[in-house]
Design an enzyme around this catalytic site. Sequence first.
Site, PDB file in Angstrom:
ATOM      1  CG  HIS A  72      -2.109  -0.871   1.085  1.00  0.00           C
ATOM      2  ND1 HIS A  72      -3.272  -0.668   1.804  1.00  0.00           N
ATOM      3  CD2 HIS A  72      -2.340  -1.950   0.301  1.00  0.00           C
ATOM      4  CE1 HIS A  72      -4.165  -1.596   1.475  1.00  0.00           C
ATOM      5  NE2 HIS A  72      -3.608  -2.388   0.575  1.00  0.00           N
ATOM      6  CE1 TYR A 201      -6.159   4.288  10.635  1.00  0.00           C
ATOM      7  CE2 TYR A 201      -5.637   4.081   8.297  1.00  0.00           C
ATOM      8  CZ  TYR A 201      -5.435   3.703   9.608  1.00  0.00           C
ATOM      9  OH  TYR A 201      -4.517   2.732   9.900  1.00  0.00           O
ATOM     10  N   PRO A 293      -4.625   0.804  18.506  1.00  0.00           N
ATOM     11  CG  PRO A 293      -6.514  -0.425  17.925  1.00  0.00           C
ATOM     12  CD  PRO A 293      -5.860   0.257  19.088  1.00  0.00           C
ATOM     13  CE  LYS A 297       3.945   3.869  13.663  1.00  0.00           C
ATOM     14  NZ  LYS A 297       3.375   3.357  12.424  1.00  0.00           N
ATOM     15  CE1 TYR A 385      -1.652   4.191   9.217  1.00  0.00           C
ATOM     16  CE2 TYR A 385      -0.349   2.961   7.627  1.00  0.00           C
ATOM     17  CZ  TYR A 385      -1.500   3.095   8.386  1.00  0.00           C
ATOM     18  OH  TYR A 385      -2.476   2.139   8.328  1.00  0.00           O
TER      19      TYR A 385
END
Length: 391
Positions: A72, A201, A293, A297, A385
């Site tokens: 991704h 998200y 979550p 991580k 990220y």
Amino acid sequence: MRTTVGIIGAGPAGLLLARLLHNAGIDSVVLESRDRAYVEHRQRAGILEQGTVDVLRAAGAGERMDREGLPHDGIELRYDRKRHRVDFPALTGGRSVTVYAQTEVCKDLIALQLKDGGPLLFEAEALAVEGADGDSPRIRFRHEGREDVLECAYVVGCDGFWGVARKAIPAELTKVFERTYPFAWLGILADVPPSHDELVYARHDRGFALLSMRSPSVSRLYLQVPEGTDVESWGDEEIWDELERRFETDDDWRLDRGPITQKSVTPMRSYVHEPMRHGRLFLAGDAAHIVPPTGAKGLNLAVGDVVTFARALTYQEETGSAERLDAYSETCLRRVWQAERFSYDMTSLLHRSPDATAFDDRMQLARLERIAGSRAAETDLAEGYTGFPFD
């Protein structure tokens, strides 16, 4: 039994550590309280940072990940019916993430360990770590109905929050930093292709939602729900209806539905135990730290811990210097606290607190608009990220 490194826990951290040590010519024994089937099927994390992917490849555990994992190059943020894509490679100098479930990582590492690694004992319950502050720590464990002792030069506790390793560090030497959140995640697995090719998200006035995946044919989705929610209180159609509301946009995007095969509720917390080392006992992963979550991580932090330990021990074997082993806790905690910060930022950015005010709502939207309109703010998110470097 006797070995150089006794590893408690055959999750991805313990298994990867055993592989790294094997490749460095250092012997180890892995003790796992559960059976193999449980380890290979418990659902956990699914996002691998660039550094984790690179480490698995270098360790010889990347063949199936490269074949079946889903690379991704970004995520999508949704808020106020808007959509904004964060392009990871463009913002980080080429870094990305890979969707590859923790269960699959464990399967790959177990196969390698059983093929050419050191002993891996399933249904071997660690009872206590003794003598951690001496030169010869021991792990007392129960296996096949009898108690035994594993004599070690070092012990690494990869046995999670409820394991025995952390309990061997005297309470008067420790500091604990903790935050609990007044909400949880209701997660589902569904037999339906993902409705988007990257993670989504969503910040919504009704609460957070996440669209993720496990494969091209299996979707993984989450809803923010109140803390203590009973998973059975949500019907399947009710879940899909709520997901549709929270992912809504002003264009013609639609959420595809399918049979829900699994439901669970995950509590949200942040936790750090300092130090991560006591004598010859070293903590790794959830034994030392937990993150909500939202930032993806948890697994990646555990990988960073065991990479740090393996490199430090290899350095000592090669040079005779314990300098890097002595710095293990400090080295790991620098990365841990940055991951805690990032996870907290993502959580507070996207979740609606039960006591949120109109001001709080506007602040969240302002922060999201800042990310969408500022390359500097967007870069900070992308760097966090895709992962902080392993020291």
